[in-house]
Scaffold this active site. Structure first.
Site, short mmCIF file in Angstrom:
data_model
loop_
_atom_site.label_atom_id
_atom_site.label_comp_id
_atom_site.label_asym_id
_atom_site.label_seq_id
_atom_site.Cartn_x
_atom_site.Cartn_y
_atom_site.Cartn_z
N GLU A 156 -4.20 18.78 4.63
CA GLU A 156 -5.49 19.44 4.46
C GLU A 156 -5.86 20.35 5.64
O GLU A 156 -6.91 20.19 6.28
CB GLU A 156 -6.58 18.39 4.20
CG GLU A 156 -6.32 17.62 2.92
CD GLU A 156 -7.46 16.69 2.51
OE1 GLU A 156 -8.40 16.51 3.30
OE2 GLU A 156 -7.39 16.16 1.39
N GLU A 273 -2.50 13.91 -3.19
CA GLU A 273 -3.61 12.96 -3.18
C GLU A 273 -4.51 13.29 -4.36
O GLU A 273 -4.82 14.46 -4.60
CB GLU A 273 -4.45 13.06 -1.90
CG GLU A 273 -3.78 12.63 -0.62
CD GLU A 273 -4.73 12.77 0.58
OE1 GLU A 273 -5.97 12.81 0.36
OE2 GLU A 273 -4.22 12.85 1.70
#
Length: 500
Positions: A156, A273
């Site tokens: 991220e 995810e």
């Protein structure tokens, strides 16, 4: 009416990977016991977690000898963890991060265990770290094995919490250095990114443009998907609004939509995810609602991506600190006894589905096994807005093809009452530290309700009429029956009475 012939293949993209917390947790016995159970009942193929290069793993070890700075790369913990994974039949999905403190260009960290999220002070030393790690893994596990492990660069980077200033140019440089270092070790290693969180899809096009312009290797594209809103904090937890579950499928579809016409358009897409909430301290993960909410996502997610990885399998999940609550964000409670949750059972139900897809609807999935069994997964609709509790009853009526004279129906049910350890825990008074007897009760309460019956087959079909309770997921397995009852068998004579 469910068709007789398959309409396709039910993919197991849901099983390709599962998430875990920081990798160091895999050194714990309770963690390994939990993963053992999950592998026995579900059987994931890969596992992905944070912190491969964080200081707690002890990989990057600079030292001084004869006034010269040198670096030793040590893999004691890495080897123990991967040995344990492979022994359980699950392979790593390597995430390269976070930055070792003595290689980092800054002090910014994330989580209580202080994963450093700044770029390397030396890209040359970072590349050497990457190369040394992969050379070691290949030496220990073999080239053919390690080539099957996808390798993702960072986590991220579009968020300032995970990458200093969310500096896109700095991430591109890190990716470029890393990808070339990996390919120098072996051209067959799989490397990909950019591992972005929801809301940053514009990174995808720029990642494609950068890697094409600079001729940087990319073997897969990765991103994350969540449907939760801002955190509403309470002591030791949060609550969040949720978008409808269909929003997860829309997020899954984004990479291929955004990358059309680019050089990355045909690459595998991995959602490394996904979940409703990214917060381990949100109790929504522990509810029957959550399993029913995710059921249509697991049923259809493989239409859009090559894999989607549930975040996370384990309740030992420390992003918000050491867990203080009994239930905490994963599939089950990590104690000396595993307490399963409704979402765990959803995955276990999927593991019992067949590969031949007969039908998929808004509230059901029907598959056939090679041995002739037909499996039906059905779920009740939910109201993700919370404006209503959702329907108290939901009826699913199906005409299911079965090549037999009769059918044995085995039904497993999870809802607000059955397979619901959290509901039982609340009824016990929400004890902070349940004793052994209470844990036994919770473990029993966590098991699905199971029932069976014989159903007639008429003209090659079974009439299946299911009434689902609120937030129920149910698995019905229809087994062909060949009656071998001897002619002298008479249930009326069990107590010695004469038959008629």
């Amino acid at each position: 009416m469910i068709p007789e012939e398959p309409v396709g293949t039910f993919t197991d993209a849901w099983r390709f990977c599962v998430g875990t917390g920081r990798l160091e947790l895999a050194l714990r016995r309770d963690y390994q016991d939990s993963l053992t159970l999950i592998q026995r009942e579900i059987g994931f193929r890969h596992i992905r977690g944070h912190g491969l290069f964080s200081d707690g793993m002890g990989v990057y070890r600079p030292y001084t000898w004869q006034d010269e700075r040198r670096v030793r790369h040590a893999f004691t913990y890495v080897d123990q963890i991967i040995d344990a994974y492979l022994a359980l039949g699950i392979r790593p999905f390597l995430e390269l991060g976070f930055m070792p403190e003595e290689l980092a260009s800054g002090k910014q960290t994330v989580f209580w265990w202080r994963g450093n999220v700044t770029p390397p002070a030396s890209h040359q030393e970072w590349a050497a770290l990457v190369r040394a790690t992969l050379v070691h893994l290949i030496d220990r596990y073999g080239l053919d094995e390690v080539r099957t492990w996808p390798i993702e660069v960072w986590n991220e980077p579009n968020l300032t919490a995970f990458w200093q200033d969310a500096d896109e140019d700095a991430y591109h440089r890190l990716y470029e250095v890393t990808a070339h270092a990996l390919k120098e070790v072996d051209a067959g290693l799989q490397v990909g990114g950019p591992a972005i969180s929801p809301g940053a899809d514009d990174w995808l096009e720029r990642f494609a443009e950068f890697t094409q312009r600079r001729d940087v290797p990319v073997d897969f594209v990765s991103k994350h998907a969540y449907t939760s809103g801002p955190a509403q904090h309470v002591p030791f937890g949060v609550h969040q609004t949720l978008a409808p579950a269909a929003d997860l499928l829309a997020q899954f579809a984004t990479p291929r939509e955004r990358l059309k016409g680019t050089g990355l358009a045909e690459l595998p897409v991995h959602i490394t995810e996904f979940n409703s909430s990214y917060r381990p301290d949100n109790p929504i993960h522990d509810t029957a609602f959550h399993a029913a909410y995710l059921a249509p996502v697991l049923a259809a997610g493989g239409d859009h991506v090559d894999s989607f990885s549930y975040w996370t399998f384990s309740d030992m999940f420390e992003e918000t600190g050491v867990p203080t609550a009994l239930f905490h964000g994963g599939f089950g409670l990590l104690t000396h006894r595993q307490v399963k949750k409704p979402t765990y059972h959803l995955y276990a139900f999927l593991a019992r589905m067949g590969g031949h897809l007969l039908a998929r609807g808004d509230d059901h999935l029907v598959t056939r096994h090679p041995d002739g069994r037909v499996t039906v997964l059905a779920w009740a609709p939910v109201d993700a807005s919370g404006a209503t509790p959702g329907p108290e009853r939901h009826r699913v009526r199906l005409s299911v093809p079965l090549r037999a004279r009769a059918a044995f129906s085995h039904r497993s049910t999870v809802d607000e009452e059955f397979g619901n350890a959290r509901a039982a825990w609340q009824q016990l008074g929400s004890p902070h530290a349940p004793g052994p007897r209470a844990l036994d009760l919770l473990r029993e309460a966590a098991e699905p309700a199971r029932r069976h019956q014989r159903l007639p087959v008429t003209d090659g079909r079974v009439a299946l009429d299911l009434t689902l309770t609120r937030h129920e997921i149910t698995l019905v397995e229809l087994h062909p029956v060949e009656d071998e009852t001897p002619p002298w068998s008479d249930e009326r004579r069990l107590l010695g009475r004469e038959g008629r």
